[in-house]
Every structure is written in structure tokens, then in C-alpha cells.
Design an enzyme around this catalytic site. Structure first.
Site, PDB file in Angstrom:
ATOM      1  N   PHE A 115       0.305  -1.417  -0.208  1.00  0.00           N
ATOM      2  CA  PHE A 115      -0.087  -0.138  -0.380  1.00  0.00           C
ATOM      3  C   PHE A 115       1.154   1.261   0.006  1.00  0.00           C
ATOM      4  O   PHE A 115       0.824   2.602  -0.910  1.00  0.00           O
ATOM      5  CB  PHE A 115      -0.956   0.150   1.078  1.00  0.00           C
ATOM      6  CG  PHE A 115      -0.014   0.017   2.767  1.00  0.00           C
ATOM      7  CD1 PHE A 115      -0.730   1.995   2.749  1.00  0.00           C
ATOM      8  CD2 PHE A 115      -0.046  -0.272   3.289  1.00  0.00           C
ATOM      9  CE1 PHE A 115      -0.382   1.892   3.920  1.00  0.00           C
ATOM     10  CE2 PHE A 115       0.661  -0.225   3.882  1.00  0.00           C
ATOM     11  CZ  PHE A 115       0.691   1.330   4.702  1.00  0.00           C
ATOM     12  N   LYS A 116       1.907   1.269   0.249  1.00  0.00           N
ATOM     13  CA  LYS A 116       2.517   2.280   0.555  1.00  0.00           C
ATOM     14  C   LYS A 116       3.249   2.781  -0.959  1.00  0.00           C
ATOM     15  O   LYS A 116       3.303   4.034  -0.905  1.00  0.00           O
ATOM     16  CB  LYS A 116       4.459   2.207   0.750  1.00  0.00           C
ATOM     17  CG  LYS A 116       4.461   1.925   2.039  1.00  0.00           C
ATOM     18  CD  LYS A 116       3.270   2.448   3.393  1.00  0.00           C
ATOM     19  CE  LYS A 116       3.109   1.519   4.216  1.00  0.00           C
ATOM     20  NZ  LYS A 116       4.158   1.237   5.601  1.00  0.00           N
ATOM     21  N   ASP A 117       3.168   2.161  -1.951  1.00  0.00           N
ATOM     22  CA  ASP A 117       2.715   2.663  -3.490  1.00  0.00           C
ATOM     23  C   ASP A 117       1.987   3.853  -3.484  1.00  0.00           C
ATOM     24  O   ASP A 117       2.112   4.594  -4.309  1.00  0.00           O
ATOM     25  CB  ASP A 117       2.626   1.985  -4.122  1.00  0.00           C
ATOM     26  CG  ASP A 117       3.724   0.834  -4.411  1.00  0.00           C
ATOM     27  OD1 ASP A 117       5.043   1.074  -4.607  1.00  0.00           O
ATOM     28  OD2 ASP A 117       3.518  -0.366  -4.747  1.00  0.00           O
TER      29      ASP A 117
END
Length: 504
Positions: A115-117
Site C-alpha cells: 500500500f505504500k506505493d
């Protein structure tokens, strides 16, 4: 819109300054002076838009010193093209056979499968434009502490971005084998990776110490550089995460799964509190949210705090199969406390000082009451996490990772306690299961697992039929570039060495 510091509300900076600087001089975090308010007409208007349309609208309301054209360019570079598989950066998938309507918000379709993308594909573009706006010709040195996913996503996002250098610190024995491989094989001329002897909290404390060290900042300035951050202490990292909660609600509306104004629950597995704080801000902005459900693993410092008002990091640290949540000092809680106290920076600074000096603080009953009205908190251990993966696969043939499984298990606890089976629920699914292939495979069928992580990737695909994402498949045979390791006290020297600056 300007931004205030959580430890000194008299400090005001522009959005560009907040993003470029990352953190205040005194260690406080930047927050917007106010939150835009979205009524039902705004939510209705978002329903038929694309993810990019929704991102442009929300970012534009926060980043008022950026032109609409600049924001459109940043959003298109981050989310357009082929960077996110499947055509939608954050799709919803309904989980069948549940006692309540549950949708998984898949936040892992980006280039590093986590999810950091969603934020770190956007932040480099916001940062480079911010540096131009504050008329800085310095090279931005991005320092990152990671518990696994932020590091790779930041490395990939900033890879070969002009005017930047990035160094990532990760706990030597505190990330999955796949996460370590992703980081240590990273390509790019401006990237560096270093393990530390310690846990994520040691890495995070070390990075914050370097950020606020006047001598280090002076040394960088003398060499034409300045520090910035890609951790969620940087507002430019947190802001993009607000978007996907509004997008999820818009998609539910469009699919007829909720009616306009109908409340939903949001379940978030979290260690550093940034991902659920973004959901809190969305709720404050007008997103109809019934309950924010904060899911922790065995490192349950947040569960205790949200239930008792006592934050105490003086406890056993557990290395778990959901390593991105193996955190005892949740940086973004500071932003929440600033909001709940009516922006009382003196109180917040006092609590943060207590945390630094004693490892503990306790909020007053009125703050605890607010916390409990907004949040439900729970945790589960590794055995329950494995059990959740196994049961979800058997029930729906859906393969989830170890962090999403924590969220689902804690949601089950919530249902058992509240019997709230009517409220539609969105669960933040934060990583592709192949990032934690060994743990997932052991949970689904332990007889198929071996000691080799990449072999377990292939075995998991053979067993479940879930496709291996290309970024994971591409790791096989990739050469390791970074093998350095240091103590927390040696992090400053490692930064200077990585930047080619001789120590005085």
C-alpha cells in the site's frame, strides 16, 4: 492553506515547505490548519470519476500553493500508465460468505506490491515541485526508516529522480525475506540501503535524531544538500492515503452497495498509525464512517492506548509474521492527539517529551472518551493470523497476506463484541500475499512449504492459482547490491559515508 506544527502551533509553513522539510525543526509534525469539508453533493460528484479525478480534487483542496495543472501532472505520473496493474490503483473486492458485507480495498497493485506505493509513487513528484516552489537548489536527501514496505516503495519511487538521494534503514532481523530481497537488490544510481542492529523503533528514532541534529543539517547545507522524509511523518506521504478511502466509498456508491450518506466501517492493520489516521481525516472531512477499527498484531501498544488512554512502549517487542506492524512508537498518533486536544501543541509536546524520557504517557479522561467514540481497537497473535488466512482461503478461495489477515481477525472480534452485522465494512488490504509467501503458504497448507522464500512463491501459486505479481517474479536471480549493517549509533556516519561526505 498553511500547515502548523504539532509541538508549536505558532509555526506556520506552506504546503510546499511542509513537504520539502518533512518534519519541524523541533521534531513536531506538520498538519493542515483546517480540513476541507465534503457534503453529499461532493461525494455524489466523485462517484462517476476515475481514481485520478478523485485524487486531483482532494489534493487540490490541501495543496493550495500548487496549480491545478501541477497537481494533474503529479497525479498522472503517479497513477497513470502501467504502474498499477488492473487499471484501477485501489480496487474493491467483495469477500463472500461473511456474516456482514465486507469489501477488501486492495492497495497493493503498484510496483512494489504494498500500500505504500499509493503515496510513494506520488511523493517524489510533489517533493520536486515543492523544492522549486521554495526556491531550493539543494539536493534532497531522503532518509527512511522502514519496517519492510515503506523502504522498497520509497526506493522505487525516488529511483533516479533528479535532485534527490535516498537512504533506507531497516531492522536486520525485522523484515520478511521477500522485503529484504526487494530492498537489497534495488536498482538506481541515487539509492542506498543499510540494515541496523535493532528493531524498527531504533531505526525510526535514529532517523528522527539525524533530522533534528543541527550539526548534520549544517554539514549537508555546506555540501548543497538538505534532509527530507518519505516516512508518513511527511504530510506529502500521508495526504495521498486520504484519497483511497474516499475512492472506496465512491466505488461502493457506484456499485449500489451503499446509499449516499450511509455509514461504513473501516478496518486498518497499522503499526505507525498513518494509514488509519488518513481514514480519520477522511471521516472529519465528511466521509460517512461509523467506526474506525484499529487492528494490531502482538505488538499491541495501540490497542492498549485506544482502550485505556495509556501509551506505554515499555513492553516486550515481538518479531511477528506481520513485520510491517512490528512497531512500539507510533509517530502519527501525535497528529491525532493534536486534533483531539483542539490543537493544544503544549500538551502534545509534553506527552511526546514524556514518551522520549520515560517511554510512557497517559491522556485525560475526556481525550480517552473521544478515542473510544471514534475507534475500536483489537489485536491478534501469529497463530490467530495464520488461522484467519486459512479460514478465508477455505471460505472464499481468497488469498490474503499476513497484515490483511490481522485486520480481518480483529474485525471478527469487533463483530463478536458489537453484533454490528448491518454496517458495510471496508478492510484495508495492505500487501500482496506473495510478499509474505512463506507465512501465507504455511497458513494455507504447511505441508507444501520449504525453507526457500522464492520456492514458496512458486508453491503458493501452484496451490492456490493466485497469480505471482511481476515485481516479485522478477526478483529471482537478481544480484544483491547492498549488504551494509550498522548500529543505531552509527547511522549518522553511514549517512555521511553514503553521501560521499568526509566525517570531520
Amino acid at each position: 492553506m498553511n500547515y502548523q506544527c504539532t509541538r508549536n502551533s505558532a509555526e506556520h509553513v506552506s504546503a510546499a515547505q511542509a513537504i520539502a522539510q518533512g518534519i519541524s525543526e523541533d521534531g513536531g509534525l506538520f498538519v493542515p490548519e483546517s480540513l476541507p469539508q465534503y457534503d453529499s453533493s461532493v461525494l455524489e460528484g466523485m462517484k462517476d470519476g476515475t481514481y485520478l479525478d478523485r485524487a486531483e480534487r482532494i489534493l487540490g483542496d490541501f495543496l493550495t500553493d500548487f496549480t491545478p495543472e501541477e497537481i494533474r501532472e503529479c497525479v498522472k505520473k503517479a497513477y497513470g500508465g502501467e504502474k498499477f496493474s488492473g487499471g484501477h490503483p485501489a480496487p474493491l473486492v467483495e469477500l463472500p460468505n461473511c456474516p456482514a458485507p465486507v469489501h477488501l480495498l486492495e492497495l497493493w497493485h503498484g510496483p512494489t506490491c504494498a500500500f505504500k506505493d499509493m503515496a510513494l509513487q506520488l511523493l517524489p513528484h510533489l517533493l520536486t515541485k515543492s523544492l522549486q516552489k521554495i526556491h531550493s537548489d539543494k539536493t534532497a536527501v531522503i532518509l527512511v526508516a522502514t519496517s519492510g514496505d515503506t523502504g522498497k516503495a520509497a526506493l522505487e519511487g525516488f529511483r533516479d529522480v533528479a535532485g534527490t538521494k535516498i537512504m533506507v534503514f531497516y531492522p536486520q532481523n525485522g523484515v520478511s525475506a521477500m522485503q529484504k530481497t526487494q530492498m537489497t537488490t534495488q536498482e538506481g544510481e541515487n539509492v542506498a540501503v543499510c540494515a541496523i542492529e535493532g528493531n524498527f523503533d531504533d531505526a525510526q528514532t535514529g532517523v528522527k535524531r539525524i533530522f533534528t541534529d543541527p550539526a548534520m543539517k549544517e554539514t549537508l547545507a555546506e555540501n548543497g544538500m538538505m534532509f527530507s522524509s518519505a516516512n508518513s511523518i511527511n504530510w506529502g506521504r500521508l495526504l495521498p492515503q486520504i484519497v483511497y478511502y474516499f475512492s472506496a466509498y465512491s466505488d461502493l456508491l457506484k456499485a449500489g452497495k451503499v446509499q449516499l450518506g450511509q455509514e461504513i466501517n473501516i478496518v486498518v492493520p497499522t503499526g505507525n498509525f498513518g494509514n488509519i489516521l488518513a481514514a480519520y481525516y477522511a471521516k472529519k472531512m465528511g466521509l460517512p464512517v461509523h467506526k474506525l477499527i484499529c487492528a494490531s498484531n502482538a505488538n499491541n501498544v495501540l490497542t492498549e492506548f485506544l482502550r485505556t488512554g495509556v501509551y506505554d512502549r515499555n513492553r516486550q517487542f515481538f518479531t511477528t509474521i506481520s513485520p510491517s506492524m512490528d512497531i512500539l512508537v507510533s509517530s502519527n498518533l501525535e497528529r491525532l492527539l493534536y486534533d483531539l486536544t483542539g490543537r493544544d501543541s503544549e500538551r502534545v509536546a509534553g506527552w511526546m517529551q514524556q514518551l522520549s524520557e520515560t517511554g510512557r504517557y497517559e491522556v485525560e479522561p475526556e481525550i480517552l472518551k473521544q478515542l473510544q467514540e471514534i475507534f475500536y481497537a483489537g489485536f491478534c497473535d501469529d497463530a490467530q493470523t495464520c488461522g484467519a488466512i486459512h479460514e478465508i482461503y477455505n471460505m472464499s478461495h481468497y488469498v490474503c497476506d499476513t497484515h490483511t489477515a490481522v485486520a480481518i481477525q480483529v474485525y471478527r472480534h469487533y463483530l463478536a463484541e458489537t453484533q454490528d452485522t448491518k454496517t458495510p465494512t471496508v478492510v484495508a488490504s495492505t500487501a500482496n500475499p506473495y510478499k509474505f509467501a512463506t507465512s501465507v503458504l504455511l497458513s494455507v497448507d504447511q505441508t507444501k512449504a520449504s525453507g526457500d522464500d522464492l520456492a514458496n512463491v512458486r508453491a503458493l501459486e501452484a496451490l492456490t492459482g493466485a497469480p505471482i505479481p511481476q515485481p516479485i517474479a522478477a526478483l529471482e536471480g537478481k544480484p544483491v547490491r547492498f549488504t551494509q549493517c550498522c548500529t543505531p549509533d552509527g547511522m549518522s556516519d553511514m549517512v555521511l559515508s553514503g553521501l560521499g561526505i568526509a566525517k570531520e
